[in-house]
Design an enzyme around this catalytic site. Structure first.
Site, PDB file in Angstrom:
ATOM      1  N   GLY A  12       0.808  -1.217   0.000  1.00 47.12           N
ATOM      2  CA  GLY A  12       0.000   0.000   0.000  1.00 47.12           C
ATOM      3  C   GLY A  12       0.845   1.273   0.000  1.00 47.12           C
ATOM      4  O   GLY A  12       2.074   1.226  -0.139  1.00 47.12           O
ATOM      5  N   ASN A  34      -2.916  -8.647   1.188  1.00 51.94           N
ATOM      6  CA  ASN A  34      -3.936  -9.442   0.487  1.00 51.94           C
ATOM      7  C   ASN A  34      -4.377  -8.767  -0.812  1.00 51.94           C
ATOM      8  O   ASN A  34      -5.229  -9.284  -1.518  1.00 51.94           O
ATOM      9  CB  ASN A  34      -5.148  -9.732   1.391  1.00 51.94           C
ATOM     10  N   ASP A  60      -3.960 -12.865   3.995  1.00 51.55           N
ATOM     11  CA  ASP A  60      -4.870 -12.018   4.748  1.00 51.55           C
ATOM     12  C   ASP A  60      -4.627 -12.286   6.237  1.00 51.55           C
ATOM     13  O   ASP A  60      -4.729 -13.439   6.681  1.00 51.55           O
ATOM     14  CB  ASP A  60      -6.311 -12.396   4.353  1.00 51.55           C
ATOM     15  N   LYS A  86      -9.246   2.191   5.413  1.00 51.92           N
ATOM     16  CA  LYS A  86      -8.968   3.541   5.919  1.00 51.92           C
ATOM     17  C   LYS A  86      -9.906   4.643   5.434  1.00 51.92           C
ATOM     18  O   LYS A  86      -9.611   5.832   5.613  1.00 51.92           O
ATOM     19  CB  LYS A  86      -7.521   3.919   5.574  1.00 51.92           C
ATOM     20  N   SER A 125      -3.303   6.981  14.188  1.00 54.48           N
ATOM     21  CA  SER A 125      -3.675   8.182  13.443  1.00 54.48           C
ATOM     22  C   SER A 125      -4.026   9.321  14.391  1.00 54.48           C
ATOM     23  O   SER A 125      -4.531   9.100  15.500  1.00 54.48           O
ATOM     24  CB  SER A 125      -4.903   7.852  12.577  1.00 54.48           C
ATOM     25  N   TYR A 150     -13.979   3.726  11.564  1.00 58.31           N
ATOM     26  CA  TYR A 150     -12.547   3.740  11.226  1.00 58.31           C
ATOM     27  C   TYR A 150     -11.732   4.294  12.400  1.00 58.31           C
ATOM     28  O   TYR A 150     -10.764   3.677  12.858  1.00 58.31           O
ATOM     29  CB  TYR A 150     -12.304   4.590   9.964  1.00 58.31           C
ATOM     30  N   LYS A 154      -8.843   2.527  15.206  1.00 61.14           N
ATOM     31  CA  LYS A 154      -7.504   3.017  15.573  1.00 61.14           C
ATOM     32  C   LYS A 154      -7.372   3.063  17.094  1.00 61.14           C
ATOM     33  O   LYS A 154      -6.364   2.648  17.659  1.00 61.14           O
ATOM     34  CB  LYS A 154      -7.247   4.400  14.964  1.00 61.14           C
TER      35      LYS A 154
HETATM   36  C1  UD1 Z   1      -8.627  11.785   7.104  1.00 62.86           C
HETATM   37  C2  UD1 Z   1      -9.009  11.015   8.328  1.00 62.86           C
HETATM   38  C3  UD1 Z   1      -7.749  10.567   9.023  1.00 62.86           C
HETATM   39  C4  UD1 Z   1      -6.899   9.774   8.075  1.00 62.86           C
HETATM   40  C5  UD1 Z   1      -6.566  10.626   6.871  1.00 62.86           C
HETATM   41  C6  UD1 Z   1      -5.736   9.884   5.860  1.00 62.86           C
HETATM   42  C7  UD1 Z   1     -10.680  11.570  10.082  1.00 62.86           C
HETATM   43  C8  UD1 Z   1     -11.560  12.620  10.657  1.00 62.86           C
HETATM   44  N1  UD1 Z   1      -9.849  11.920   9.118  1.00 62.86           N
HETATM   45  O1  UD1 Z   1      -8.000  12.999   7.549  1.00 62.86           O
HETATM   46  O2  UD1 Z   1      -8.048   9.798  10.127  1.00 62.86           O
HETATM   47  O3  UD1 Z   1      -5.728   9.373   8.713  1.00 62.86           O
HETATM   48  O4  UD1 Z   1      -7.790  11.037   6.268  1.00 62.86           O
HETATM   49  O5  UD1 Z   1      -6.442   8.854   5.275  1.00 62.86           O
HETATM   50  O6  UD1 Z   1     -10.762  10.449  10.483  1.00 62.86           O
HETATM   51  N2  UD1 Z   1     -10.585  18.508   1.704  1.00 62.86           N
HETATM   52  C9  UD1 Z   1     -11.176  19.323   0.748  1.00 62.86           C
HETATM   53  N3  UD1 Z   1     -11.558  18.786  -0.434  1.00 62.86           N
HETATM   54  C10 UD1 Z   1     -11.371  17.457  -0.745  1.00 62.86           C
HETATM   55  C11 UD1 Z   1     -10.753  16.610   0.227  1.00 62.86           C
HETATM   56  C12 UD1 Z   1     -10.382  17.184   1.435  1.00 62.86           C
HETATM   57  O7  UD1 Z   1     -11.369  20.524   0.976  1.00 62.86           O
HETATM   58  O8  UD1 Z   1     -11.753  17.019  -1.829  1.00 62.86           O
HETATM   59  C13 UD1 Z   1     -10.139  19.096   2.966  1.00 62.86           C
HETATM   60  C14 UD1 Z   1     -10.810  18.502   4.185  1.00 62.86           C
HETATM   61  O9  UD1 Z   1     -11.983  19.218   4.484  1.00 62.86           O
HETATM   62  C15 UD1 Z   1      -9.721  18.677   5.240  1.00 62.86           C
HETATM   63  C16 UD1 Z   1      -8.411  18.584   4.456  1.00 62.86           C
HETATM   64  O10 UD1 Z   1      -8.773  18.814   3.102  1.00 62.86           O
HETATM   65  O11 UD1 Z   1      -9.809  19.951   5.805  1.00 62.86           O
HETATM   66  C17 UD1 Z   1      -7.741  17.238   4.576  1.00 62.86           C
HETATM   67  O12 UD1 Z   1      -8.678  16.234   4.249  1.00 62.86           O
HETATM   68  P1  UD1 Z   1      -8.256  14.698   4.062  1.00 62.86           P
HETATM   69  O13 UD1 Z   1      -7.092  14.605   3.146  1.00 62.86           O
HETATM   70  O14 UD1 Z   1      -9.476  13.930   3.698  1.00 62.86           O
HETATM   71  O15 UD1 Z   1      -7.712  14.269   5.489  1.00 62.86           O
HETATM   72  P2  UD1 Z   1      -8.416  14.391   6.931  1.00 62.86           P
HETATM   73  O16 UD1 Z   1      -9.889  14.448   6.831  1.00 62.86           O
HETATM   74  O17 UD1 Z   1      -7.703  15.441   7.695  1.00 62.86           O
END
Ligand code: UD1
Length: 338
Positions: A12, A34, A60, A86, A125, A150, A154
């Site tokens: 991964g 897996n 697995d 995840k 995380s 999820y 953790k």
């Molecule tokens: C999420 C998970 C975290 C996990 C991580 C990596 C939660 C709450 N969050 O983190 O546990 O370890 O992913 O898989 O469990 N954003 C946008 N537009 C998009 C995508 C994201 O604006 O299309 C913004 C989100 O609102 C956030 C930031 O970008 O503010 C980061 O988002 P993201 O990459 O999804 O990570 P987290 O939500 O912080």
């Protein structure tokens, strides 16, 4: 004699980068996966970077007999467990799938590690901190009730490890990652989201390459300087190196407590808008983006106090957000054959 590290989920995104760093640091690495959430791209990339074939076992860890067999047929000094689902939203829709996969696999690894005297590194995380009362968060900051299955897995896996260490005389480390992003500088390994990416950086690079029409920035009315959320984006190669520090600390008997937890982040908050601007600037392109409503479950701001990792592991993030975003873009172009 060189030591052997088993990397579950080694094909991964994070597992492949950790495999490269461990191997370059002189460890023998066994990759087990897996392949439920990836193809062979990263495994092939790892072998190309290292210039050799690494042992790969398709299995697995929910299969307890296969897990026990792997541990009895190999002298494994440490195991790093990445083999887990995840996607936050998916976990809300399919909690049983998440609990079964993420918890059973780790229980089997703990059982085998107990029997074979193996050190255990768990990939945790920053999600365990939820919406923190104070930033930056230290390892002593309270864990908040999980807002998704999820996140719950953790927290539960951290507790499984803590309790097994206390009861069975084992040694374990949990690394709490903030937001891992980027790709290897070779552009031979990186993130390979299936379908529409949930995470910000793959969405940015896919928009830039033309696979997505527009990036939606979720919320610009947060109580932050520019109204968008603040996160601690950690370069994937920096993150991978933290695992080498943690594994050697366990294997060389340098732990101060049998169960230790470390934040792995940069200590620098970066807003979504700052990240988008940095991506445009360093790669010399314009991104089609629009503001959209807040995404349910997002926290306003979370970033690490990484000083414990610096003091105890001798690890510190070194790469700038610009370097990381240039690597992420090089990887997306590599995938597109450009
Ligand atoms: C999420 C998970 C975290 C996990 C991580 C990596 C939660 C709450 N969050 O983190 O546990 O370890 O992913 O898989 O469990 N954003 C946008 N537009 C998009 C995508 C994201 O604006 O299309 C913004 C989100 O609102 C956030 C930031 O970008 O503010 C980061 O988002 P993201 O990459 O999804 O990570 P987290 O939500 O912080």
């Amino acid at each position: 004699m060189s030591k052997t590290v088993l990397v579950s989920g080694g094909a991964g995104f994070i597992g492949s980068h950790v495999t490269v760093e461990l191997s370059q640091a002189g460890y023998d690495v066994i990759i087990a996966d897996n392949m439920s959430n990836c193809d062979e791209t990263n495994y092939k990339g790892v072998c190309a970077i290292l210039g050799k074939q690494l042992p790969f076992i398709k299995m697995d860890f929910c299969d307890s007999a296969a897990t026990e067999k792997l541990f009895s047929e190999n002298k494994i000094d440490a195991v790093i467990h990445f083999a887990a689902f995840k996607a936050v939203g998916e976990s809300v829709a399919e909690p049983l799938m998440y609990y079964k996969n993420n918890l059973v696999s780790f229980l089997n690894i703990l059982q085998a590690s107990r029997e074979h005297g193996t050190n255990v590194l768990f990939s945790s995380s920053a999600t365990v901190y939820g919406e923190p009362d104070e930033t930056p968060v230290t390892e002593q900051s309270p864990r908040k009730p999980a807002t998704s299955p999820y996140g719950n897995t953790k927290q539960m896996c951290e507790d499984f490890l803590r309790d097994c260490v206390a009861a069975y005389g084992m040694h374990g480390i949990a690394l709490r990652y903030f937001n891992p992003i980027g790709a290897h500088p070779s552009a031979l390994i990186g993130e390979l989201p299936r379908g529409v990416p949930n995470n910000l950086v793959p969405f940015i690079t896919q928009t830039a390459i033309g696979k997505r029409e527009c990036l939606y920035i979720f919320g610009n009315d947060y109580p932050t300087p520019d109204g968008t959320c603040l996160r601690d984006y950690i370069d994937i190669v920096d993150l991978a190196k933290a695992h080498v520090c943690a594994v050697s600390r366990m294997i060389e008997g340098r732990m101060e407590e049998p169960y230790e937890i470390f934040n792995i982040g940069t200590g620098r908050p970066v807003s979504v808008l700052e990240l988008v601007n940095a991506f445009e600037k360093v790669n010399g392109l314009k991104l089609n983006y629009r503001f959209a409503p807040r995404r349910e479950g997002d926290v306003t701001a979370v970033w690490a106090d990484p000083s414990l990792a610096e003091r105890k592991l001798g690890w510190k993030a070194t790469r700038t957000v610009e370097q990381t975003l240039a690597a992420a873009w090089a990887w997306e172009k590599h995938l597109a054959g450009k």
